[in-house]
Scaffold this motif. Structure first.
Motif, mmCIF file in Angstrom:
data_model
loop_
_atom_site.group_PDB
_atom_site.id
_atom_site.type_symbol
_atom_site.label_atom_id
_atom_site.label_comp_id
_atom_site.label_asym_id
_atom_site.label_seq_id
_atom_site.Cartn_x
_atom_site.Cartn_y
_atom_site.Cartn_z
ATOM 1 N N GLU A 97 14.473 -1.002 -2.880
ATOM 2 C CA GLU A 97 15.349 -0.520 -1.817
ATOM 3 C C GLU A 97 16.808 -0.580 -2.251
ATOM 4 O O GLU A 97 17.634 0.227 -1.816
ATOM 5 N N GLY A 98 17.139 -1.539 -3.110
ATOM 6 C CA GLY A 98 18.515 -1.662 -3.580
ATOM 7 C C GLY A 98 18.893 -0.618 -4.613
ATOM 8 O O GLY A 98 20.070 -0.500 -4.964
ATOM 9 N N SER A 100 18.280 2.731 -4.263
ATOM 10 C CA SER A 100 18.146 4.043 -3.632
ATOM 11 C C SER A 100 19.181 5.023 -4.174
ATOM 12 O O SER A 100 20.366 4.687 -4.302
ATOM 13 N N ASP A 103 22.807 7.406 -1.881
ATOM 14 C CA ASP A 103 24.267 7.293 -1.770
ATOM 15 C C ASP A 103 24.984 8.437 -2.473
ATOM 16 O O ASP A 103 26.046 8.887 -2.033
ATOM 17 N N ALA A 113 21.073 7.201 3.761
ATOM 18 C CA ALA A 113 21.657 6.236 2.819
ATOM 19 C C ALA A 113 21.902 4.897 3.504
ATOM 20 O O ALA A 113 21.644 3.831 2.929
ATOM 21 N N ALA A 114 22.367 4.963 4.766
ATOM 22 C CA ALA A 114 22.585 3.721 5.517
ATOM 23 C C ALA A 114 21.259 3.027 5.805
ATOM 24 O O ALA A 114 21.161 1.795 5.731
ATOM 25 N N GLU A 116 18.602 2.973 3.992
ATOM 26 C CA GLU A 116 18.101 2.290 2.800
ATOM 27 C C GLU A 116 18.806 0.951 2.592
ATOM 28 O O GLU A 116 18.175 -0.023 2.167
ATOM 29 N N LYS A 117 20.101 0.900 2.911
ATOM 30 C CA LYS A 117 20.814 -0.378 2.796
ATOM 31 C C LYS A 117 20.276 -1.391 3.799
ATOM 32 O O LYS A 117 20.100 -2.575 3.479
ATOM 33 N N HIS A 120 16.924 -2.691 2.707
ATOM 34 C CA HIS A 120 17.065 -3.716 1.672
ATOM 35 C C HIS A 120 17.246 -5.087 2.308
ATOM 36 O O HIS A 120 16.625 -6.071 1.885
ATOM 37 N N GLU A 121 18.080 -5.166 3.347
ATOM 38 C CA GLU A 121 18.326 -6.449 4.000
ATOM 39 C C GLU A 121 17.120 -6.923 4.803
ATOM 40 O O GLU A 121 16.844 -8.119 4.873
#
Length: 360
Positions: A97-98, A100, A103, A113-114, A116-117, A120-121
């Motif tokens: 996920e980090g 991706s 972006d 894009a948001a 995927e961030k 990741h979290e």
């Protein structure tokens, strides 16, 4: 009017499409092995990947006649999720996920894009739960094996470089194995036992429970106990009033409990005997590897080369495992472990050569 998509664009969209489908499959496989909140979170992640999949389908104008294969990493994740469903899958998913590409891809939306961030979290949080469950005995096992590899490799390289007989190298390695394993086991036992005793000393006690019925309902220090445990003043006073009133109405005190949520950290720390045994066995399993060539009768340069090869593979494996547990890149961590292990062996080998020449 925008230019029509090129064949290269369509290939890229198709690759994103199959990867999104594969990632959704990973999350559903992981969800099938979990219950409760973790299952709901994983299914929500799969649904989010489905929305991304729909975006690429719209750009492609529907389901293509043929699709490329998903990336090797994503396929490996799916295979592992179906068969193991472990923390390692979540750790690999976190790394994926980090990485991706959304972006910088002009055809991916800012929302994707948001997403995927955030994914990741979310996966990082789920992986953190698993890491906490794997601490204690498993931590001792992983690091014990790595310590055994490095320390005994350095020992046999240093002893071997002096020019002594193969028998002496073998017995030096076995002695190092036993001494190190005993030291690791004893150290881990003392460490975990001490930590559990420290935790026990910080937990709330029922020392004053028997005195609760005799406290003044309107003026008592019970609220101070609750404030010391972490409650704010208003909540502490209200709780103290309720507890004392209940104790006076029944004439006896129910065991007092902590007013704040206290995580039972004993499970996180692990058990002293389990950690000690794991540390002993895994140090020994790591330390035996550098000695194997001499056990099977090899000597000289052949034994050294085989020992380095075997330990190199093992160091890469344990380093990658540590990387996964810590959320870092496995290959980078593996190479770091390899450099540290071989660096230590090079130092002792050079010292062995120096002493060998001096003694000669």
């Amino acid at each position: 009017m925008s230019a029509p998509p090129t064949a290269r664009d369509r290939r890229r969209w198709a690759r994103y499409l199959v990867n999104e489908r594969a990632e959704a499959h990973v999350y559903r496989e992981l969800a099938a092995r979990r219950t409760g909140e973790e299952r709901d979170i994983l299914l929500a992640l799969a649904d989010a990947e489905g929305r991304h999949e729909a975006h690429w389908l719209r750009l492609l104008g529907g389901e293509p006649a043929s699709l490329p294969r998903a990336s090797v990493g994503t396929l490996l994740l799916g295979w592992m999720a179906k068969r193991f469903g472990s923390i390692f899958v979540l750790a690999l998913a976190q790394n994926a996920e980090g990485r991706s590409p959304y972006d910088t891809d002009p055809d991916a939306t800012h929302t994707m894009a948001a997403d995927e961030k955030v994914h990741h979290e979310v996966v990082r949080g789920l992986a953190a739960r698993g890491r906490r469950r794997l601490s204690g005995s498993f931590r001792a096992a992983v690091f014990g094996a790595n310590d055994g590899l490095v320390s005994n490799l350095a020992l046999v390289m240093g002893i071997g470089a002096t020019g002594v007989s193969s028998t002496l190298v073998l017995f030096s390695g076995l002695a190092g194995l036993l001494a190190g394993a005993l030291s690791m086991g004893a150290g881990e036992f003392v460490s975990v036992r001490s930590q559990r005793e420290l935790l026990a000393a910080t937990e709330p006690s029922g020392y004053a429970d028997a005195a609760l019925p005799y406290l003044d309902l309107d003026a008592n220090e019970l609220a101070l106990v609750y404030r010391a445990r972490g409650m704010d003043e208003a909540d502490a006073i209200a709780r103290a009033h309720r507890v004392v009133a209940a104790a006076q109405s029944t004439g006896s005190a129910a065991p007092d409990t902590s007013p704040v949520d206290v995580v039972d950290q004993h499970e996180v720390v692990g058990h002293a005997w389990g950690a000690a045994l794991s540390s002993f066995l895994f140090f020994a399993s790591g330390a035996i590897i550098p000695v194997l060539p001499w056990i099977f009768g090899l000597s000289g340069a052949a034994a050294v080369a085989l020992a380095l090869a075997l330990v190199g593979v093992a160091l890469l494996s344990t380093g990658a495992m540590v990387g996964l547990l810590s959320g870092g890149p496995p290959l980078k961590r593996g190479l770091r472990q390899l450099a540290i292990g071989f660096g230590a062996a090079a130092v002792t080998y050079a010292l062995g050569l120096l002493f060998g020449v001096t003694l000669g």
